[in-house]
Design an enzyme around this catalytic site. Structure first.
Site, short mmCIF file in Angstrom:
data_model
loop_
_atom_site.label_atom_id
_atom_site.label_comp_id
_atom_site.label_asym_id
_atom_site.label_seq_id
_atom_site.Cartn_x
_atom_site.Cartn_y
_atom_site.Cartn_z
N LYS A 114 32.53 148.97 98.27
CA LYS A 114 31.42 148.75 97.18
C LYS A 114 31.09 150.25 96.54
O LYS A 114 31.83 150.27 95.39
CB LYS A 114 30.08 148.35 98.04
CG LYS A 114 30.50 146.58 98.96
CD LYS A 114 29.17 145.87 98.73
CE LYS A 114 29.56 144.69 99.87
NZ LYS A 114 29.90 143.45 99.26
N TYR A 161 29.49 140.71 109.33
CA TYR A 161 30.43 140.07 108.35
C TYR A 161 31.66 141.64 108.33
O TYR A 161 30.75 142.29 107.62
CB TYR A 161 29.95 139.79 106.91
CG TYR A 161 31.27 139.11 105.96
CD1 TYR A 161 31.44 139.71 105.04
CD2 TYR A 161 31.94 137.86 106.43
CE1 TYR A 161 32.27 139.56 103.98
CE2 TYR A 161 32.54 137.38 105.43
CZ TYR A 161 33.07 138.52 103.90
OH TYR A 161 33.93 138.09 103.26
N ASP A 215 30.30 149.50 109.84
CA ASP A 215 31.18 149.22 109.32
C ASP A 215 29.69 149.58 107.78
O ASP A 215 28.62 148.48 107.99
CB ASP A 215 31.41 147.73 109.22
CG ASP A 215 32.23 146.69 108.18
OD1 ASP A 215 32.42 145.58 107.47
OD2 ASP A 215 31.46 147.15 106.65
P1 KE4 Z 1 35.14 142.56 100.60
O1 KE4 Z 1 36.49 142.43 100.87
O2 KE4 Z 1 35.06 141.68 99.96
O3 KE4 Z 1 35.03 144.32 99.44
O4 KE4 Z 1 34.57 143.89 101.42
C1 KE4 Z 1 33.70 142.87 102.85
C2 KE4 Z 1 32.76 143.28 103.28
C3 KE4 Z 1 32.91 143.91 104.67
N1 KE4 Z 1 32.08 144.40 105.04
C4 KE4 Z 1 30.54 144.46 105.37
C5 KE4 Z 1 29.78 145.18 105.40
C6 KE4 Z 1 30.38 143.36 103.29
O5 KE4 Z 1 28.73 142.93 103.42
C7 KE4 Z 1 30.96 143.20 103.19
C8 KE4 Z 1 31.50 142.25 101.62
N2 KE4 Z 1 30.33 141.48 101.61
C9 KE4 Z 1 30.04 140.92 100.49
C10 KE4 Z 1 28.66 140.14 100.18
N3 KE4 Z 1 27.65 140.06 101.68
C11 KE4 Z 1 30.68 140.32 99.50
C12 KE4 Z 1 30.92 139.17 98.55
C13 KE4 Z 1 31.48 138.22 98.47
O6 KE4 Z 1 32.31 137.70 99.22
O7 KE4 Z 1 32.00 137.77 97.60
#
Ligand code: KE4
Length: 426
Positions: free
Chosen positions: A265, A142, A237
């Protein structure tokens, strides 16, 4: 007396699904999401006053625990100097300098306000730098919600069975080629099928969005060699793994250097921050120096920069990650022992402060294996632990997170709760 149920019903009248991020809706585990009133250290309290030992950590950022005094003080001081300028400020340079020091191949940085923006911008940069349209991603990984990346994605998309989102035009999705994590042959085949037309390979080097999966020996090294051979950029990523599995992220753990890295994060310490980092020769294709446009009103926001700098202060202390890895290991070893004692097929593993808990006999090594869990038992285990005051991520395909704020007593209490919960699901 406020209740989670009342607040959820109220929220659903004005917020889609009652939430502002799909995974928070508890759809993968059922039941009512907990509405958090406040958090401190290793704990969160819901609106009913119930305390939880928090292993969500806001999905990764809270590696030093909630409301750490050093972070709060930095945020308060920054706030008194103004919330947002829309103009350069020196803290952006300070945080970028830290990244360039920690990641030698990072010569230039661009901050964004989310991991999605970071991954999306890295993707556009790779396409602009190479002049190629196709990309390779991995099923179950993801990278946030950019259209090209919501193809066989992980995290909530996977949990809800919509790995390829509606609303992404087919003539865009066709440029996203999907390989299998830990299967180098699947990547080689795509390069062979599409010579000279693949801009990048984007990968979570240590995935957390199909739960925690370790890269097999040679896998990331193989991706590095294939990208170099075919003139594609290797993009790690590290939004989740960066500053979480080690100070230098998964690339420090595995010793493989990507062309571009996406971060998020932890570097915001709970405030909205994402970042792209890489060599000047690539990064300077980005506006205002190059033709790849990228911008954001709150990028490099001074409050967010202050929170990120203060958090990096805390985790850059010598020995921080050795201690985090050792203590998270105590929890993981205890969970494995408790499962054996209860005769329940459950296992756990970790790297630094990132951990996986699986309702299967062995940690998964692939997307397919990550799906092969006893989901019904996971749901029951999840709610029993929640009732015991232990807050795990509400999904079987999400990693959980350990912080420097978790005490020995928290570990003891968590393992006691796990033994009771496992006995009830045995
Ligand atoms: P954000 O746009 O949520 O800040 O980041 C996206 C993202 C990109 N790359 C990786 C590897 C990530 O894990 C994420 C976001 N992770 C999720 C949890 N699996 C965020 C939680 C959510 O979607 O509310």
């Amino acid at each position: 007396m406020a209740s989670n149920q009342h607040e959820f019903e109220r929220a659903q009248k004005v917020l889609v699904g009652g939430v502002n991020s799909a995974v928070r809706a508890f759809r993968a585990v059922g039941g009512t999401p907990r509405f958090i009133a406040r958090a401190e250290g290793a704990y969160m309290w819901d609106v009913e006053g119930k305390r939880y030992i928090d292993y969500l950590g806001s999905w990764g950022p809270m590696i030093a625990g909630h409301t750490h005094p050093h972070v709060i003080q930095a945020v308060q001081e920054a706030a008194l100097r103004g919330l947002s300028y829309g103009a350069p400020n020196v803290m952006e340079s300070e945080l970028a300098e830290r990244l360039c020091t920690l990641f030698p191949q990072v010569e230039r940085v661009r901050f964004t306000s989310s991991g999605t923006e970071a991954a999306m911008s890295a993707l556009r940069l790779a396409r602009g730098y190479t002049g190629r349209d196709r990309i390779i991603k991995f099923e179950g990984c993801y990278h946030g919600t950019a259209d090209s990346l919501l193809v066989k994605a992980g995290s909530g998309a996977l949990a809800f069975g919509t790995p390829s989102s509606a609303g992404v035009p087919a003539d865009l999705a066709q440029h996203t080629l999907v390989a299998q994590f830990n299967d180098l042959a699947s990547v080689e085949a795509l390069f062979a099928q599409h010579p000279d037309s693949i801009a990048c390979v984007m990968v979570e080097p240590m995935p957390g969005n199909m739960n925690l999966i370790r890269p097999a020996a040679g896998f990331l090294e193989g991706l590095r060699a294939l990208c170099t051979k075919h003139g594609a950029l290797l993009i790690f990523d590290e939004v989740m793994s960066g500053f979480r599995v080690a100070l230098g992220g998964a690339q420090e753990v595995v010793g493989v250097t990507p062309d571009l890295s996406a971060f998020g994060k932890v570097i915001g310490g709970g405030m909205p921050v994402g970042a792209i980092g890489g060599p000047a020769r690539v990064m300077e294709k980005m506006a205002p120096l190059g033709p790849v446009y990228q911008a954001g009103t709150l990028s490099g926001n001074p409050i967010a920069m202050a929170a990120g700098l203060a958090t990096l202060d805390l985790i850059s202390v010598p020995g921080f990650f050795d201690t985090l890895h050792r203590r998270c290991g105590q929890l993981v070893d205890g969970l494995n022992a408790a499962a054996r004692e209860a005769g329940v097929v459950l296992c756990a593993q970790h790297q630094g402060g990132m951990a996986g808990l699986y309702l299967r006999a062995t940690p998964p090594t692939s997307f397919v294996e990550a799906q092969q869990q006893d989901l019904d038992r996971f749901k029951r285990f999840y709610h029993l632990m929640l009732g015991e005051g232990v807050y795990l991520p509400p999904s079987p395909v999400e990693a959980f997170f350990f912080s420097s704020a978790h005490s020995d007593q928290d570990i003891t209490d968590t393992l006691a709760a796990a033994r009771r919960s496992l006995a009830a699901v045995a």
